[in-house]
Design a protein around this motif. Structure first.
Motif, short mmCIF file in Angstrom:
data_model
loop_
_atom_site.label_atom_id
_atom_site.label_comp_id
_atom_site.label_asym_id
_atom_site.label_seq_id
_atom_site.Cartn_x
_atom_site.Cartn_y
_atom_site.Cartn_z
N TYR A 86 -5.99 -14.42 5.99
CA TYR A 86 -7.00 -13.36 6.07
C TYR A 86 -6.53 -12.16 6.89
N CYS A 95 0.91 -13.99 9.27
CA CYS A 95 0.26 -13.71 7.99
C CYS A 95 0.44 -14.87 7.00
N LYS A 138 -4.80 -8.75 7.29
CA LYS A 138 -4.41 -7.69 6.36
C LYS A 138 -2.92 -7.39 6.60
N ASP A 196 -7.32 1.64 11.63
CA ASP A 196 -6.79 0.30 11.87
C ASP A 196 -5.42 0.37 12.56
N ASN A 229 0.84 -1.20 0.00
CA ASN A 229 0.00 0.00 0.00
C ASN A 229 0.88 1.25 0.00
N GLU A 231 -5.95 -7.90 13.03
CA GLU A 231 -4.60 -7.36 12.99
C GLU A 231 -4.13 -6.94 14.39
#
Length: 308
Positions: A178, A173, A180, A241, A121, A265
């Protein structure tokens, strides 16, 4: 250097971690100290009430000590005959006696950068790059401890702990697809960033006034939020988040988290933080111990003895 029972020592450089003046049963004054040589921490006594000691020897100072080591209830206790504060210690002397971690600073810088490079990202990657290039972070992050006493309490401990948490989260992860990844990895790298403000530099490594009054969770939340605000159009959902992971990483309200983990998370970061801190805390207790048997002294932090 390690001092053994019945060993005489002369002009050994130590960090004074704590000192207090006490009175024995005969109403005679003496000093009780904790002194450190590297990771080792020794209980020590000075059987004198010399006021000069009270005026010059303070927590965080470096001093030469001479005396003899004795066994006291299964631990090595230093009986100090003379103590002399070193007012202008050389950097080489400081480096030789301060507690240090197990990783090279350049290696940790490179590892942090490698972990940032795994982020896809662009907003999150920009945030991490901005934070780890920030002047305060570059100055303190790789040199401060992650704790004053219990875990990663040595030079480089904060960076080492952060890398451990990030690697554990990376492993989570790989198992739990699932999660993030970008949010969890960024939060792992940032969860303890407030400790650069919470703890002072070595050799003192004590809580700052801001650290005591606000704590690293609040300090980290505020610092990260400020740098998020400087990135145009940073997504609100990602901001929340990451903020939530930072605020909840201690896991429970009674452990000073303002909120409990309420995302996958956040629970991943909390458990990674717990694993890193407790495993290292056990190892640090073993490394520090000066006892003569197979078990450490009783650990008030973990409420148990630890097998060496």
């Amino acid at each position: 250097m390690q001092i053994s029972v019945n060993q005489k020592f002369e002009n050994v450089a130590v960090v004074v971690r704590a000192i207090s003046k006490k009175v024995d049963q005969n109403n005679k004054g003496y000093y009780h100290l904790q002194v450190g040589i590297g990771l080792k921490s020794y209980d020590a006594k000075i059987w004198s009430d010399d006021e000069k000691i009270n005026n010059e020897i303070i927590p965080g100072c470096i001093a030469y000590i001479s005396g003899i080591a004795r066994d006291f209830k299964g631990t090595t206790q230093l009986h100090i005959n003379t103590i002399e504060r070193i007012f202008n210690p050389s950097q080489d002397l400081i480096n030789s006696i301060l507690p240090t971690g197990f990783a090279n600073e350049n290696d940790m810088v490179n590892e942090i950068n490698r972990l940032i490079d795994t982020i896809q990202n662009p907003y999150i990657k920009s945030l991490l790059q901005n934070i780890f290039e920030h002047q305060e972070v570059k100055k303190h992050f790789y040199k401060k401890a992650a704790g004053a006493e219990i875990h990663h309490a040595y030079i480089g401990g904060l960076a080492q702990h952060t890398i451990e948490v990030a690697k554990i989260v990376k492993g989570y992860c790989e198992i739990f697809s699932y999660i993030k990844y970008d949010v969890a990895m960024a939060s792992a790298l940032l969860h303890d960033i407030g400790k650069i403000f919470e703890l002072s530099s070595f050799p003192e490594n004590k809580y700052t006034t801001r650290g005591r009054m606000l704590g690293h969770i609040t300090l980290g939340y505020e610092f990260v939020s400020k740098l998020i605000s400087e990135i145009k159009d940073f997504p609100t959902d990602i901001k929340l988040d990451i903020q939530h992971c930072i605020l909840s990483h201690h896991g429970m309200l009674e452990m000073a988290s303002p909120v409990v983990p309420m995302t996958i998370e956040a629970i991943a970061v909390h458990n990674a933080d717990k694993a890193s801190s407790e495993i290292n805390g056990f190892n640090l207790a073993i490394q520090r111990d000066t006892g003569t048997d197979l078990w450490t002294e009783y650990s008030p932090a973990y409420k148990r003895y630890i097998k060496k």
